[in-house]
Design a protein around this motif. Structure first.
Motif, mmCIF file in Angstrom:
data_model
loop_
_atom_site.group_PDB
_atom_site.id
_atom_site.type_symbol
_atom_site.label_atom_id
_atom_site.label_comp_id
_atom_site.label_asym_id
_atom_site.label_seq_id
_atom_site.Cartn_x
_atom_site.Cartn_y
_atom_site.Cartn_z
ATOM 1 N N CYS A 126 42.744 18.563 31.021
ATOM 2 C CA CYS A 126 42.736 19.808 31.786
ATOM 3 C C CYS A 126 41.485 20.587 31.381
ATOM 4 N N GLU A 128 40.827 23.581 31.717
ATOM 5 C CA GLU A 128 41.127 24.932 31.235
ATOM 6 C C GLU A 128 41.531 24.933 29.765
ATOM 7 N N CYS A 129 42.426 24.031 29.381
ATOM 8 C CA CYS A 129 42.985 24.118 28.034
ATOM 9 C C CYS A 129 42.655 22.890 27.197
ATOM 10 N N LEU A 136 50.794 16.585 29.919
ATOM 11 C CA LEU A 136 51.158 17.883 30.486
ATOM 12 C C LEU A 136 52.150 17.690 31.621
ATOM 13 N N HIS A 140 51.674 21.670 35.607
ATOM 14 C CA HIS A 140 50.848 22.436 34.663
ATOM 15 C C HIS A 140 49.750 23.168 35.408
ATOM 16 N N HIS A 142 47.082 26.980 35.219
ATOM 17 C CA HIS A 142 46.691 28.197 34.529
ATOM 18 C C HIS A 142 46.626 29.291 35.560
#
Ligand SMILES: [Zn+2]
Ligand SMILES: [Zn+2]
Length: 174
Positions: A126, A128-129, A136, A140, A142
């Protein structure tokens, strides 16, 4: 022509940055030996275990690699007039694998994947994270737009354009 199938421990040199053949793991050589004028032509395949890091998710990669090998082994025959005797063939080749190592290394390293993947459809991380998608939940996500990020992206793209809707510009006078 002879066929020889033997296993030898892998030298430590069979690797790229992310992936390689673990040193000491078993290399399986399936070779044909042909006596030619200049020596012995060795050709066939090398099969080896592969271990490394997935280029997308950094997870563990465990696979096998197979490479084609062809090498003219000039000195293989030196001092061995008994090339036709099977029992000596294998042990002799065993010692001569030292000569084959550069060719073997080239063949195996060329066959290594530049971007090894833990599985062909690895979804990666991902953005983002940084968590692997494989671990995940499907939903999932954000929260987008976080107002603070939205403000930042407005700064990055310059001031918001004037409201193009004419209805808003000509407010009726009371
Ligand atoms: Zn992966
Ligand atoms: Zn995420």
């Amino acid at each position: 022509m002879r066929r020889v199938r033997i296993s030898v421990p892998a030298p430590a040199s069979l690797r790229l940055e992310l992936v390689g053949v673990p040193a000491g793991s078993s290399l399986t050589l399936d070779l044909r030996l042909e006596a030619v004028m200049e020596g012995v032509l060795v050709s066939g395949t090398v099969t080896a275990a592969l271990a490394g890091e997935c280029g997308r998710c950094l997870g563990e990669v465990a696979d096998t690699v197979q490479a084609e090998l062809q090498e003219l082994c000039v000195y293989c025959d030196a001092g061995h007039p008994d090339t036709e005797r099977d029992d000596k063939e294998v042990s002799r080749l065993d010692g001569d694998l030292l000569d084959l190592e550069p060719a073997l290394r080239d063949a195996v390293v060329l066959a290594l994947p530049l971007t090894p993947l833990c599985r062909p459809d690895c979804p990666g991380l991902c953005v983002e994270c940084g968590q692997p998608w494989a671990e995940l939940p499907v939903d999932h996500t954000h929260e987008r737009p976080d107002p603070r990020w939205a403000a930042l992206s407005r700064l990055a793209t310059g001031p918001a354009p004037a409201d193009p809707d004419p209805a808003h510009r000509t407010d009726p006078e009371p």
